[in-house]
Write a protein that holds these residues in place. Structure first.
Motif, mmCIF file in Angstrom:
data_model
loop_
_atom_site.group_PDB
_atom_site.id
_atom_site.type_symbol
_atom_site.label_atom_id
_atom_site.label_comp_id
_atom_site.label_asym_id
_atom_site.label_seq_id
_atom_site.Cartn_x
_atom_site.Cartn_y
_atom_site.Cartn_z
ATOM 1 N N VAL A 238 0.859 -1.180 0.000
ATOM 2 C CA VAL A 238 0.000 0.000 0.000
ATOM 3 C C VAL A 238 0.900 1.237 0.000
ATOM 4 C CG1 VAL A 238 -1.828 1.277 1.180
ATOM 5 C CG2 VAL A 238 -1.804 -1.246 1.236
ATOM 6 N N THR B 27 0.841 4.797 0.574
ATOM 7 C CA THR B 27 -0.119 5.730 1.177
ATOM 8 C C THR B 27 0.071 7.181 0.761
ATOM 9 O OG1 THR B 27 1.261 5.855 3.166
ATOM 10 C CG2 THR B 27 -0.590 4.322 3.206
ATOM 11 N N ALA C 94 -2.593 -0.691 -3.759
ATOM 12 C CA ALA C 94 -3.462 0.427 -3.398
ATOM 13 C C ALA C 94 -2.616 1.670 -3.180
ATOM 14 C CB ALA C 94 -4.256 0.100 -2.140
ATOM 15 N N THR D 234 2.022 -2.795 4.353
ATOM 16 C CA THR D 234 0.811 -3.547 3.999
ATOM 17 C C THR D 234 -0.336 -3.220 4.951
ATOM 18 O OG1 THR D 234 1.640 -5.460 5.272
ATOM 19 C CG2 THR D 234 2.111 -5.419 2.907
ATOM 20 N N ALA E 81 -3.028 -0.026 4.715
ATOM 21 C CA ALA E 81 -4.448 -0.272 4.440
ATOM 22 C C ALA E 81 -5.330 0.343 5.520
ATOM 23 C CB ALA E 81 -4.689 -1.775 4.326
ATOM 24 N N ILE F 85 -9.081 0.902 4.170
ATOM 25 C CA ILE F 85 -9.412 -0.191 3.255
ATOM 26 C C ILE F 85 -8.937 -1.538 3.808
ATOM 27 C CG2 ILE F 85 -9.528 1.207 1.170
ATOM 28 C CD1 ILE F 85 -6.608 0.393 0.584
ATOM 29 N N GLY F 86 -8.871 -1.622 5.131
ATOM 30 C CA GLY F 86 -8.396 -2.841 5.761
ATOM 31 C C GLY F 86 -9.334 -4.020 5.631
ATOM 32 N N TYR G 53 -7.586 -4.954 1.738
ATOM 33 C CA TYR G 53 -6.163 -4.867 1.446
ATOM 34 C C TYR G 53 -5.323 -4.991 2.713
ATOM 35 C CZ TYR G 53 -7.682 -3.199 -3.120
ATOM 36 O OH TYR G 53 -8.278 -3.115 -4.354
ATOM 37 N N GLY G 54 -4.046 -5.297 2.518
ATOM 38 C CA GLY G 54 -3.077 -5.208 3.596
ATOM 39 C C GLY G 54 -2.788 -6.472 4.359
ATOM 40 N N PRO H 89 -5.991 -8.800 -1.381
ATOM 41 C CA PRO H 89 -4.970 -7.748 -1.341
ATOM 42 C C PRO H 89 -3.940 -7.801 -2.446
ATOM 43 C CG PRO H 89 -4.350 -9.506 0.139
ATOM 44 C CD PRO H 89 -5.672 -9.914 -0.486
#
Length: 383
Positions: free
Chosen positions: A58, A60, A115, A347, A351, A356-357, A360-361, A369
């Motif tokens: 991810v 961010t 992501a 990760t 997320a 978006i946990g 994903y992650g 994910p």
């Protein structure tokens, strides 16, 4: 009936810990996690991969819209000079902008990123994002340091935000975000704070010591920056402990992603940790080295219990968009940090920071994910 996908490697990282080499990740045909089982329980048709299996990374913090600026800005000039160069040159016409955006996204995909938290000042990235290969949360940036212009600046950002809202999908969300303490007036902060359901929030934080000096003493390199652009900041008052502590009251209504944190002190970290809602500390080490030739105090972040995530910043301030390259930069300077901790930053924590946990992650059952394998040659996407 389609057979499940069974993957095993030299180790298996599930988003929070390394489980060892005797585990098998089982996916359905869509790449959704079905289970993690012992190898002796998995049956046949296991794909043995040469490396560590991990959820997709991810990123961010990225500025995809600046992809056309790769190599345009000199390194190690300090933040005010870097910002001046970006603001002066970002609008230069480029016939290959769409191709450069596509190439940057492809590079992220190939480097195992699933992501992205992406900063946007306009709609240039929308066509690429609508293709749906990566998940994006678009942070529509709002800036303006002159109180009298706050209403106009707010409406300009809202207009961009509404265009992004029209493309909302399972693969795309958006929110409005203040750019940085040195570029957002108190009135503009107040307008942003009044928005409902505007989550998560992000802000560039303490990327330069000049930002803290501005808020403490109203002196330093940012005064030259404002003068260069003809900005009258006579209405700004200093006397604060730091830029972050001055702005935190405006940022209380949402989970918060603080980006860069290169010059954050322990008092700043403790003040942020007192918030009722979660705060995440995004590190972009290669961009920090590119601009300020300095890294955040990562030991201090860990000692104070900060939840760390990772980003790449932009191709204007980095040579690539690779979370694994960011991890390698940290490992080179902080070899004592366990790999599992760094992978969690890349990760699970990322997320959670983007909200978006649930997909994903991590390799929790039912999640999707993406899967990467980390080997001696680098990162390879598997799913």
């Amino acid at each position: 009936m389609t057979q499940p996908i069974k993957l095993s490697g030299k180790d298996l990282f599930n988003g929070r810990q390394l489980l060892g080499p005797d585990k098998v990740l089982i996916l359905d045909k869509s790449g959704r996690v079905a289970d993690i089982v012992d190898k002796n329980e998995a049956g046949g048709d296991i794909q043995e991969l040469d490396g560590i299996l991990s959820p997709g990374f991810v990123n961010t913090h990225c500025h995809l819209e600046l992809s056309h600026m790769k190599g345009m800005i000199p390194e190690k000039t300090g933040l005010p000079a870097f910002l001046t160069a970006v603001m002066t040159r970002r609008g230069a016409p480029s016939p290959d902008t769409d191709a450069q955006l596509a190439a940057a996204e492809t590079a992220m995909w190939e480097q195992g990123i699933s992501a992205v938290g992406d900063i946007c000042n306009g709609t240039a990235t929308l066509p690429q994002k609508q293709q749906g290969r990566l998940y994006y949360h678009s942070f529509i940036e709002c800036m303006g340091f002159i109180d009298a212009a706050a209403g106009q600046r707010f409406e300009q950002s809202l207009a961009v935000y509404r265009q992004f809202q029209e493309t909302i999908s399972p693969q795309h969300r958006c929110s409005l975000a203040p750019h940085a303490p040195y570029s957002v007036s108190a009135t503009l902060f107040g307008l942003l704070a009044g928005l409902e359901n505007n989550t998560p929030l992000t802000i560039h934080n303490q990327e330069s010591e000049a930002e803290n000096i501005l808020y403490r003493q109203k002196t330093g390199p940012f005064l030259e920056f404002y003068e260069h652009f003809g900005m009258d900041i006579s209405g700004f008052s200093a006397g604060h402990a730091s830029s972050l502590q001055a702005c935190l009251p405006y940022l209380s209504g949402s989970p918060l992603l603080l980006v860069h944190n290169t010059f954050s002190a322990e008092a700043d970290m403790l003040a942020a940790q007192e918030r009722a809602l979660p705060v995440y500390w995004c590190l972009c080490p290669l961009a920090n080295l590119y601009i300020e030739d300095r890294l955040p105090d990562i030991d201090l972040l860990r000692r104070t219990g900060c939840t760390v995530a990772l980003g790449t910043d932009s191709l204007a301030s980095n040579h690539q968009l690779s979370i694994w390259a960011e991890i390698q930069a940290i490992r080179e300077r902080y070899p004592e940090i366990p790999l599992a901790e760094l992978l969690q930053w890349a990760t699970f924590n990322g997320a959670q920071a983007l909200g978006i946990g649930d997909r994903y992650g991590s390799f929790e059952q039912g999640m999707q994910p993406g899967v990467v394998v980390i080997g001696e040659a680098g990162v390879t996407r598997v799913v």
